[in-house]
Design a protein around this motif. Structure first.
Motif: not given
Length: 437
Positions: A154-156, A176-178, A202-203
């Motif tokens: 999961l990229i932030v 503002g997007e993932i 990044v999770c």
């Protein structure tokens, strides 16, 4: 929809069964693995769940590519300075921790080499828990590709725009997007035109695949809507040369050589694919009377555990929103939680922190570690006359997990860790005004 999204021809949906082809007729109709696939392509299935997983939970896609994935050299151990093993030597630490923003690199460094592991929990081998990394990069991955066999990513983004080139198409990704890159999907990250440096979070989810949380009494609407999740269409490249494929497997980094680009999928169909989501589409639910709702109402995506209602991982955001509750302490209150909370800030300010929590920074409060607003935020929240207030410049988020986080030595000893973090609460003097007598 952004111009980049129109150019990339995104399809809407969340875990729908998509079908897409970069050339007319490249996708077989009626047979997943025909004797002779169109254009001489090789059929290859990518499974994200067990073959026998229930239909509602089953995730798989069929890829039709110019060469199958088996055409690669032998894997050999590799490594980077930042990525850490899941079972780091440091014991779980109950102390609250906070970090300044990850420093911007001066030397050239790409997305994978620019990852720094902050903390991990659970266990990769039993597919439980997650790892949390931050990235800072200033260079494209051109001849290097990567896939993660341990978990989905999961990229932030927090700073700068990325172009994520995956086997199944391209994702343009901005703060503002993932984006979520499924476990096993090959990809590379490049900087978007005009972006010199990129930074973000990044999770790495080892557990059950991320999904939309149940709405319960909220009903049919609110929170994140399936129609706002975007999946790319097929976009292949035919490049020959000397390439490197990096693989993260059971906490270790491995590498093999390729003589062709692995982004050679001409068509695909299925429900196991990368996707992105613009956080501005999130429909915030909040109180319109009194009291402070639990942060679970801000959950975008959830990885459930075997215990109902207790997540392996929740991705929670605190976006722009109205505060209208009356006779209520509005910021997040003082609390001790059985869940462990890792927070980040994309932009603006977080209403429970008057100072010190910066965009690109991070904080950690492990399970049952007391935390809450600092002294200045508490004073402001209790003395300000209550009127409707719109929090316009804020986007904080939380990676919340049932498992305590173990902080890596490199994060514990980082020069940008705020070793005096606990001081933000020391001005909270005793308060008690009993009646006389």
């Amino acid at each position: 929809m952004a111009a980049a999204d129109r150019e990339l021809q995104y399809m809407s949906g969340f875990h729908n069964d998509f079908q897409t082809e970069a050339l007319p007729g490249a996708l077989p109709i009626g047979r997943n693995s025909p004797q002779r696939a169109p254009y001489g392509l090789y059929p290859e299935q990518l499974s994200g769940t067990a073959f026998t997983a229930p239909r509602a939970a089953n995730r798989r896609s069929w890829l039709y590519r110019t060469q199958p994935s088996v055409v690669q050299a032998e894997y050999r151990r590799s490594g980077t300075a930042g990525l850490q093993l899941p079972n780091c030597d440091e014991p779980p630490d109950p102390n609250p921790m906070r970090w300044d923003p990850l420093p911007i690199p001066q030397a050239p460094i790409d997305f994978i080499a620019g990852l720094l592991t902050y903390c991990v929990n659970g266990d990769i081998a039993t597919q439980a828990g997650c790892g949390i990394h931050l990235y800072a990069c200033n260079q494209d991955m051109t001849d290097t590709f990567f896939y993660d066999a341990d978990g989905e990513l999961l990229i932030v983004p927090q700073l700068g725009e990325l172009l994520v080139h995956t086997e199944m198409g391209r994702l343009a990704l901005a703060p503002g997007e993932i984006a979520v890159i499924p476990r096993g999907v090959k990809f590379q990250v490049r900087l978007a035109p005009g972006t010199k440096t990129a930074r973000g979070y990044v999770c790495e989810n080892f557990g059950t695949l991320l999904q939309l949380p149940e709405r319960g009494p909220i009903g049919a609407n609110g929170l994140a809507s399936a129609r706002d999740f975007l999946t790319p269409i097929a976009a292949y490249e035919q490049r020959m040369g000397d390439f490197t494929l990096l693989a993260k497997f059971q906490g270790h980094l491995w590498a093999c050589t390729l003589d062709h680009s692995p982004l050679d999928v001409v068509a695909w169909h299925g429900n196991y694919a990368p996707y992105k989501y613009p956080l501005t589409r999130f429909n915030v639910i909040n109180t319109v009377s009194f009291d402070h709702p639990d942060p679970s109402i801000f959950t975008v995506l959830s990885s459930p555990s075997a215990t109902p209602g207790t997540a392996n991982l929740d991705f929670v955001i605190f976006p722009p929103r109205w505060l209208v509750a009356e006779d209520t302490f509005r910021p997040p209150y003082f609390h001790r939680n059985v869940m462990s909370e890792f927070m980040g800030l994309v932009h603006g300010a977080y209403d429970a922190k008057a100072e010190g929590f910066q965009p690109g920074g991070a904080s950690l409060h492990n399970c049952l570690t007391p935390h809450g607003p600092d002294a200045k935020a508490f004073k402001t929240a209790t003395q300000t006359p209550l009127q409707p207030v719109y929090l316009s410049d804020t986007l904080a988020f939380m990676f919340e997990s049932r498992y305590p986080y173990r902080v890596t030595a490199q994060a514990l000893n980082a020069s940008f860790r705020q070793h005096d973090y606990v001081q933000v609460w020391q001005d909270l003097a005793p308060q008690f005004d009993p009646p006389p007598g």
